[in-house]
Design a protein around this motif. Structure first.
Motif, PDB file in Angstrom:
ATOM      1  N   PHE A  90     -10.886 -21.014  -1.352  1.00  0.00           N
ATOM      2  CA  PHE A  90     -11.963 -20.548  -2.211  1.00  0.00           C
ATOM      3  C   PHE A  90     -11.535 -19.309  -3.004  1.00  0.00           C
ATOM      4  O   PHE A  90     -11.915 -19.150  -4.166  1.00  0.00           O
ATOM      5  N   PHE A  91     -10.738 -18.471  -2.395  1.00  0.00           N
ATOM      6  CA  PHE A  91     -10.267 -17.255  -3.067  1.00  0.00           C
ATOM      7  C   PHE A  91      -8.971 -17.534  -3.819  1.00  0.00           C
ATOM      8  O   PHE A  91      -8.841 -17.221  -4.982  1.00  0.00           O
ATOM      9  N   THR A  92      -8.016 -18.073  -3.136  1.00  0.00           N
ATOM     10  CA  THR A  92      -6.758 -18.523  -3.731  1.00  0.00           C
ATOM     11  C   THR A  92      -5.970 -19.292  -2.680  1.00  0.00           C
ATOM     12  O   THR A  92      -6.197 -19.129  -1.486  1.00  0.00           O
ATOM     13  N   LYS A  93      -5.046 -20.132  -3.128  1.00  0.00           N
ATOM     14  CA  LYS A  93      -4.083 -20.708  -2.191  1.00  0.00           C
ATOM     15  C   LYS A  93      -3.076 -19.619  -1.833  1.00  0.00           C
ATOM     16  O   LYS A  93      -3.003 -18.600  -2.515  1.00  0.00           O
ATOM     17  N   PRO A  94      -2.308 -19.797  -0.770  1.00  0.00           N
ATOM     18  CA  PRO A  94      -1.260 -18.814  -0.462  1.00  0.00           C
ATOM     19  C   PRO A  94      -0.285 -18.710  -1.644  1.00  0.00           C
ATOM     20  O   PRO A  94       0.088 -19.725  -2.220  1.00  0.00           O
ATOM     21  N   ILE A  95       0.096 -17.478  -2.027  1.00  0.00           N
ATOM     22  CA  ILE A  95       0.923 -17.256  -3.210  1.00  0.00           C
ATOM     23  C   ILE A  95       2.067 -16.276  -2.920  1.00  0.00           C
ATOM     24  O   ILE A  95       1.957 -15.450  -2.022  1.00  0.00           O
ATOM     25  N   PRO A  96       3.151 -16.358  -3.697  1.00  0.00           N
ATOM     26  CA  PRO A  96       4.274 -15.426  -3.505  1.00  0.00           C
ATOM     27  C   PRO A  96       3.867 -13.978  -3.793  1.00  0.00           C
ATOM     28  O   PRO A  96       2.859 -13.742  -4.463  1.00  0.00           O
ATOM     29  N   LEU A  97       4.673 -13.051  -3.309  1.00  0.00           N
ATOM     30  CA  LEU A  97       4.336 -11.630  -3.394  1.00  0.00           C
ATOM     31  C   LEU A  97       3.934 -11.166  -4.798  1.00  0.00           C
ATOM     32  O   LEU A  97       2.902 -10.526  -4.977  1.00  0.00           O
ATOM     33  N   ASP A  98       4.763 -11.494  -5.800  1.00  0.00           N
ATOM     34  CA  ASP A  98       4.479 -11.011  -7.157  1.00  0.00           C
ATOM     35  C   ASP A  98       3.137 -11.530  -7.665  1.00  0.00           C
ATOM     36  O   ASP A  98       2.346 -10.783  -8.239  1.00  0.00           O
ATOM     37  N   ALA A  99       2.894 -12.807  -7.429  1.00  0.00           N
ATOM     38  CA  ALA A  99       1.620 -13.396  -7.850  1.00  0.00           C
ATOM     39  C   ALA A  99       0.462 -12.760  -7.088  1.00  0.00           C
ATOM     40  O   ALA A  99      -0.620 -12.541  -7.640  1.00  0.00           O
ATOM     41  N   PHE A 100       0.700 -12.434  -5.834  1.00  0.00           N
ATOM     42  CA  PHE A 100      -0.334 -11.808  -5.013  1.00  0.00           C
ATOM     43  C   PHE A 100      -0.673 -10.415  -5.556  1.00  0.00           C
ATOM     44  O   PHE A 100      -1.845 -10.035  -5.657  1.00  0.00           O
ATOM     45  N   ILE A 101       0.356  -9.668  -5.936  1.00  0.00           N
ATOM     46  CA  ILE A 101       0.125  -8.334  -6.492  1.00  0.00           C
ATOM     47  C   ILE A 101      -0.692  -8.440  -7.786  1.00  0.00           C
ATOM     48  O   ILE A 101      -1.639  -7.678  -8.003  1.00  0.00           O
ATOM     49  N   GLU A 102      -0.349  -9.417  -8.616  1.00  0.00           N
ATOM     50  CA  GLU A 102      -1.119  -9.654  -9.846  1.00  0.00           C
ATOM     51  C   GLU A 102      -2.556 -10.029  -9.535  1.00  0.00           C
ATOM     52  O   GLU A 102      -3.497  -9.541 -10.160  1.00  0.00           O
ATOM     53  N   TRP A 103      -2.702 -10.894  -8.565  1.00  0.00           N
ATOM     54  CA  TRP A 103      -4.029 -11.364  -8.147  1.00  0.00           C
ATOM     55  C   TRP A 103      -4.883 -10.183  -7.684  1.00  0.00           C
ATOM     56  O   TRP A 103      -6.046 -10.054  -8.054  1.00  0.00           O
ATOM     57  N   LEU A 104      -4.274  -9.293  -6.900  1.00  0.00           N
ATOM     58  CA  LEU A 104      -4.988  -8.111  -6.422  1.00  0.00           C
ATOM     59  C   LEU A 104      -5.392  -7.234  -7.607  1.00  0.00           C
ATOM     60  O   LEU A 104      -6.504  -6.712  -7.654  1.00  0.00           O
ATOM     61  N   GLY A 105      -4.492  -7.087  -8.565  1.00  0.00           N
ATOM     62  CA  GLY A 105      -4.761  -6.275  -9.749  1.00  0.00           C
ATOM     63  C   GLY A 105      -5.937  -6.824 -10.543  1.00  0.00           C
ATOM     64  O   GLY A 105      -6.816  -6.073 -10.955  1.00  0.00           O
ATOM     65  N   ARG A 106      -5.947  -8.127 -10.749  1.00  0.00           N
ATOM     66  CA  ARG A 106      -7.041  -8.755 -11.498  1.00  0.00           C
ATOM     67  C   ARG A 106      -8.386  -8.559 -10.821  1.00  0.00           C
ATOM     68  O   ARG A 106      -9.390  -8.376 -11.466  1.00  0.00           O
ATOM     69  N   ARG A 107      -8.387  -8.590  -9.479  1.00  0.00           N
ATOM     70  CA  ARG A 107      -9.652  -8.442  -8.745  1.00  0.00           C
ATOM     71  C   ARG A 107     -10.233  -7.036  -8.868  1.00  0.00           C
ATOM     72  O   ARG A 107     -11.433  -6.833  -8.735  1.00  0.00           O
ATOM     73  N   CYS A 108      -9.336  -6.063  -9.086  1.00  0.00           N
ATOM     74  CA  CYS A 108      -9.800  -4.683  -9.146  1.00  0.00           C
ATOM     75  C   CYS A 108     -10.300  -4.309 -10.529  1.00  0.00           C
ATOM     76  O   CYS A 108     -10.939  -3.288 -10.712  1.00  0.00           O
ATOM     77  N   GLU A 109      -9.992  -5.141 -11.524  1.00  0.00           N
ATOM     78  CA  GLU A 109     -10.354  -4.792 -12.911  1.00  0.00           C
ATOM     79  C   GLU A 109     -11.865  -4.718 -13.100  1.00  0.00           C
ATOM     80  O   GLU A 109     -12.603  -5.414 -12.445  1.00  0.00           O
TER      81      GLU A 109
END
Ligand code: C2E
Ligand code: CA
Ligand code: CA
Ligand code: CA
Length: 273
Positions: free
Chosen positions: A254-273
């Motif tokens: 529901f939130f995301t599938k498991p993703i590699p580190l770089d994509a995860f960092i981006e994902w975290l960044g987008r959520r904080c915007e």
């Protein structure tokens, strides 16, 4: 017809050989997978349900096989366990998580520990050395183990957990409720988290029995002042149910599938915007 019969037998034999042959081939490849840098970690966020904040993540291992493509841990972890390679694999995972941690501003990363790894007599010593050498920071690592570790030897397991806790690690019980073990061990432990297996979460909103089981696990956990993480959350209905009954954390597609580190960092960044 006679030769067909013989053929039948011969084909059957070959098929059997192929299975064992394939297995030993895969095992052969696994031996060199670490040095050839074929292992990789994906991260799967754990969301605090009350705030929507990503507080941690589970590290999930993949094997990028040069010919077969990505091999699932459900296939190669059992192979690694059978062959003893699991110790090397487990140490690789811990080291990689420790490196990746420094790029993540999270409370913890959860790491799966195989029971085969955990019960080995030198497990603690190996971890201690890694901590002493500054390779891993125990305060940022949650060790996930299935309840099977308590079936083997409760006293010894408890001692080991105690030692690891004193170093700073925390623990969660993975796949809780699926392991046929008695619940008695819960009252003697200070384990922080229970993970509600995807098998229970899957049919929330569809099957009342699974809803009762999920609520019961949340109740047991809160009684022992443990947190709950629901695994396999795929939709709004499940999330709303978990929120209503006081589950603390959710993990799932529901939130995301498991993703590699770089994509995860981006994902975290987008959520904080
Ligand atoms: P697990 O520890 O129970 O991990 C949860 C599994 O459920 C993961 O599968 C994850 O991708 C999947 N999952 C999470 N949310 C959802 C969802 O919403 N829908 C669906 N369909 N699946 C979801 P994965 O990554 O294939 O891992 C399988 C198992 O392999 C893990 O089960 C764990 O037991 C083992 N494993 C993975 N990484 C490691 C590792 O580093 N060390 C050891 N010893 N075992 C590992
Ligand atoms: Ca797990
Ligand atoms: Ca699990
Ligand atoms: Ca599982």
């Amino acid at each position: 017809a006679k030769t067909a019969g013989k053929n039948g037998v011969r084909i059957f034999d070959t098929a059997l050989e192929m299975i064992t042959g394939e297995k030993s081939e895969l095992l052969q490849d696994l031996h060199s997978a670490i040095e050839r840098d074929q292992l990789a970690l994906l991260y799967h966020p754990q969301i605090e349900i009350s705030t929507g904040r990503c507080v941690g993540a589970e590290a999930l291992l993949r094997w990028e096989h040069p010919r077969r493509g990505v091999v699932s841990p459900d296939i190669f972890i059992p192979l690694a366990e059978e062959s003893g390679l699991i110790h090397e694999v487990g140490q690789w995972v811990l080291r990689r998580v420790a490196q990746d941690c420094t790029r993540l501003n999270l409370d913890y990363i959860a790491v799966n520990v195989s029971i085969k790894e955990f019960v080995r007599s030198d497990f603690i010593e190996t971890i201690k050395t890694m901590v002493r050498d500054g390779e891993i920071d125990p305060f940022r690592i949650e060790l996930e183990m299935t309840e099977s570790v308590f079936i083997e030897n409760f006293e010894r397991t408890n001692e080991k957990l105690q030692e690891l806790r004193e170093m700073g690690f925390r623990f969660s019980i993975d796949d809780f409720g699926t392991g046929y073990s008695s619940l008695a061990y819960l009252k003697n432990l200070s384990i922080k988290t229970l993970k509600i297996d995807r098998g229970f979460v899957k049919d929330i909103g569809i099957n009342p029995n699974d809803e009762v089981l999920t609520r019961t696990i949340i109740d047991i956990a809160s009684h022992f002042e443990m947190k709950t993480v629901a695994e396999g959350v795929e939709n709004e209905t499940q999330l709303a149910f978990l929120k209503k009954f006081g589950c603390d954390l959710a993990q799932g597609y529901f939130f995301t599938k498991p993703i590699p580190l770089d994509a995860f960092i981006e994902w975290l960044g987008r959520r904080c915007e």
